[in-house]
Write a protein that holds these residues in place. Structure first.
Motif, PDB file in Angstrom:
ATOM      1  N   ILE A 179       0.859  -1.175   0.000  1.00 31.11           N
ATOM      2  CA  ILE A 179       0.000   0.000   0.000  1.00 31.11           C
ATOM      3  C   ILE A 179       0.898   1.228   0.000  1.00 31.11           C
ATOM      4  CG2 ILE A 179      -1.732   1.321   1.291  1.00 31.11           C
ATOM      5  CD1 ILE A 179      -2.683  -1.325   2.475  1.00 31.11           C
ATOM      6  N   LYS A 180       0.645   2.136  -0.942  1.00 33.27           N
ATOM      7  CA  LYS A 180       1.403   3.386  -1.042  1.00 33.27           C
ATOM      8  C   LYS A 180       0.413   4.540  -1.016  1.00 33.27           C
ATOM      9  CE  LYS A 180       5.040   1.311  -3.862  1.00 33.27           C
ATOM     10  NZ  LYS A 180       5.776   1.382  -5.117  1.00 33.27           N
ATOM     11  N   PRO A 181       0.826   5.705  -0.538  1.00 32.22           N
ATOM     12  CA  PRO A 181      -0.086   6.854  -0.538  1.00 32.22           C
ATOM     13  C   PRO A 181      -0.383   7.303  -1.966  1.00 32.22           C
ATOM     14  CG  PRO A 181       2.108   7.524   0.147  1.00 32.22           C
ATOM     15  CD  PRO A 181       2.128   6.038   0.019  1.00 32.22           C
ATOM     16  N   LYS A 182      -1.619   7.732  -2.203  1.00 33.38           N
ATOM     17  CA  LYS A 182      -1.998   8.200  -3.541  1.00 33.38           C
ATOM     18  C   LYS A 182      -1.676   9.678  -3.731  1.00 33.38           C
ATOM     19  CE  LYS A 182      -5.702   4.940  -4.429  1.00 33.38           C
ATOM     20  NZ  LYS A 182      -7.110   4.767  -4.760  1.00 33.38           N
ATOM     21  N   LYS A 183      -1.960  10.484  -2.708  1.00 32.45           N
ATOM     22  CA  LYS A 183      -1.786  11.933  -2.868  1.00 32.45           C
ATOM     23  C   LYS A 183      -0.795  12.529  -1.880  1.00 32.45           C
ATOM     24  CE  LYS A 183      -6.426  12.496  -4.717  1.00 32.45           C
ATOM     25  NZ  LYS A 183      -7.728  13.102  -4.563  1.00 32.45           N
ATOM     26  N   ALA A 184      -0.605  11.903  -0.738  1.00 31.48           N
ATOM     27  CA  ALA A 184       0.294  12.429   0.297  1.00 31.48           C
ATOM     28  C   ALA A 184       1.705  11.874   0.107  1.00 31.48           C
ATOM     29  CB  ALA A 184      -0.228  12.051   1.675  1.00 31.48           C
ATOM     30  N   LYS A 185       2.642  12.410   0.864  1.00 36.02           N
ATOM     31  CA  LYS A 185       4.022  11.923   0.806  1.00 36.02           C
ATOM     32  C   LYS A 185       4.185  10.629   1.603  1.00 36.02           C
ATOM     33  CE  LYS A 185       6.259  16.372   0.119  1.00 36.02           C
ATOM     34  NZ  LYS A 185       7.228  17.343   0.645  1.00 36.02           N
ATOM     35  N   ALA A 186       3.297  10.417   2.580  1.00 33.39           N
ATOM     36  CA  ALA A 186       3.416   9.231   3.427  1.00 33.39           C
ATOM     37  C   ALA A 186       2.045   8.784   3.903  1.00 33.39           C
ATOM     38  CB  ALA A 186       4.305   9.531   4.628  1.00 33.39           C
ATOM     39  N   LEU A 187       1.960   7.524   4.284  1.00 41.12           N
ATOM     40  CA  LEU A 187       0.776   6.994   4.941  1.00 41.12           C
ATOM     41  C   LEU A 187       0.872   7.388   6.410  1.00 41.12           C
ATOM     42  CD1 LEU A 187       0.981   3.393   3.476  1.00 41.12           C
ATOM     43  CD2 LEU A 187      -0.681   5.132   2.821  1.00 41.12           C
ATOM     44  N   ALA A 188      -0.240   7.668   7.033  1.00 39.91           N
ATOM     45  CA  ALA A 188      -0.246   8.034   8.450  1.00 39.91           C
ATOM     46  C   ALA A 188      -1.302   7.191   9.160  1.00 39.91           C
ATOM     47  CB  ALA A 188      -0.550   9.514   8.608  1.00 39.91           C
ATOM     48  N   PHE A 189      -0.886   6.557  10.259  1.00 40.29           N
ATOM     49  CA  PHE A 189      -1.815   5.756  11.047  1.00 40.29           C
ATOM     50  C   PHE A 189      -1.270   5.604  12.463  1.00 40.29           C
ATOM     51  CE2 PHE A 189       1.051   3.062   8.660  1.00 40.29           C
ATOM     52  CZ  PHE A 189       1.530   2.153   9.593  1.00 40.29           C
ATOM     53  N   LYS A 190      -2.099   5.089  13.346  1.00 37.53           N
ATOM     54  CA  LYS A 190      -1.677   4.858  14.726  1.00 37.53           C
ATOM     55  C   LYS A 190      -1.460   3.374  14.935  1.00 37.53           C
ATOM     56  CE  LYS A 190      -3.237   8.879  17.078  1.00 37.53           C
ATOM     57  NZ  LYS A 190      -2.180   9.497  17.829  1.00 37.53           N
ATOM     58  N   ALA A 191      -0.395   3.048  15.667  1.00 32.49           N
ATOM     59  CA  ALA A 191      -0.091   1.659  16.019  1.00 32.49           C
ATOM     60  C   ALA A 191       0.369   1.645  17.473  1.00 32.49           C
ATOM     61  CB  ALA A 191       0.985   1.091  15.107  1.00 32.49           C
ATOM     62  N   GLY A 192      -0.381   0.967  18.308  1.00 30.75           N
ATOM     63  CA  GLY A 192      -0.022   0.916  19.723  1.00 30.75           C
ATOM     64  C   GLY A 192      -0.038   2.274  20.390  1.00 30.75           C
ATOM     65  N   GLY A 193      -0.889   3.173  19.934  1.00 34.81           N
ATOM     66  CA  GLY A 193      -0.981   4.508  20.512  1.00 34.81           C
ATOM     67  C   GLY A 193       0.021   5.499  19.944  1.00 34.81           C
ATOM     68  N   ASP A 194       0.946   5.036  19.108  1.00 35.27           N
ATOM     69  CA  ASP A 194       1.945   5.918  18.497  1.00 35.27           C
ATOM     70  C   ASP A 194       1.533   6.290  17.086  1.00 35.27           C
ATOM     71  OD1 ASP A 194       3.611   5.688  20.734  1.00 35.27           O
ATOM     72  OD2 ASP A 194       4.593   3.900  19.937  1.00 35.27           O
ATOM     73  N   SER A 195       1.856   7.502  16.665  1.00 37.12           N
ATOM     74  CA  SER A 195       1.644   7.911  15.280  1.00 37.12           C
ATOM     75  C   SER A 195       2.766   7.342  14.426  1.00 37.12           C
ATOM     76  CB  SER A 195       1.634   9.434  15.157  1.00 37.12           C
ATOM     77  OG  SER A 195       0.523   9.958  15.839  1.00 37.12           O
ATOM     78  N   VAL A 196       2.397   6.758  13.297  1.00 40.76           N
ATOM     79  CA  VAL A 196       3.367   6.144  12.395  1.00 40.76           C
ATOM     80  C   VAL A 196       3.214   6.780  11.015  1.00 40.76           C
ATOM     81  CG1 VAL A 196       4.118   3.996  11.318  1.00 40.76           C
ATOM     82  CG2 VAL A 196       3.269   3.970  13.669  1.00 40.76           C
TER      83      VAL A 196
END
Length: 75
Positions: A22-39
């Protein structure tokens, strides 16, 4: 009708079943939370985790159900 379709209407079903990147379509990076941390990631690889299909046990159960149905209809 002489066919059966097996699948899922969920938009994310294929990536979970077959795996992929999975790659971002419009942004420079994917952003999500994992274990309470922003990734933030340029891409994420999801391993294949097949869940759709018919196992050997499923096939036996289906054959048995069809046999029972046919016996009931033909009596």
């Amino acid at each position: 009708m002489n066919s059966i379709t097996v699948g899922s209407p969920l938009s994310y079903a294929a990536i979970h079943h077959f795996g992929g990147v999975i790659k971002p379509k419009k942004a420079k990076a994917l952003a999500f939370k994992a274990g309470g941390d922003s990734v933030f990631a340029k891409q994420v690889t999801i391993p294949a985790r097949p869940y759709m299909g018919v196992s050997t046990d499923n096939a036996r159960e289906i054959e048995s159900a069809i046999g029972d149905f046919m016996k009931a209809v033909l009596q």
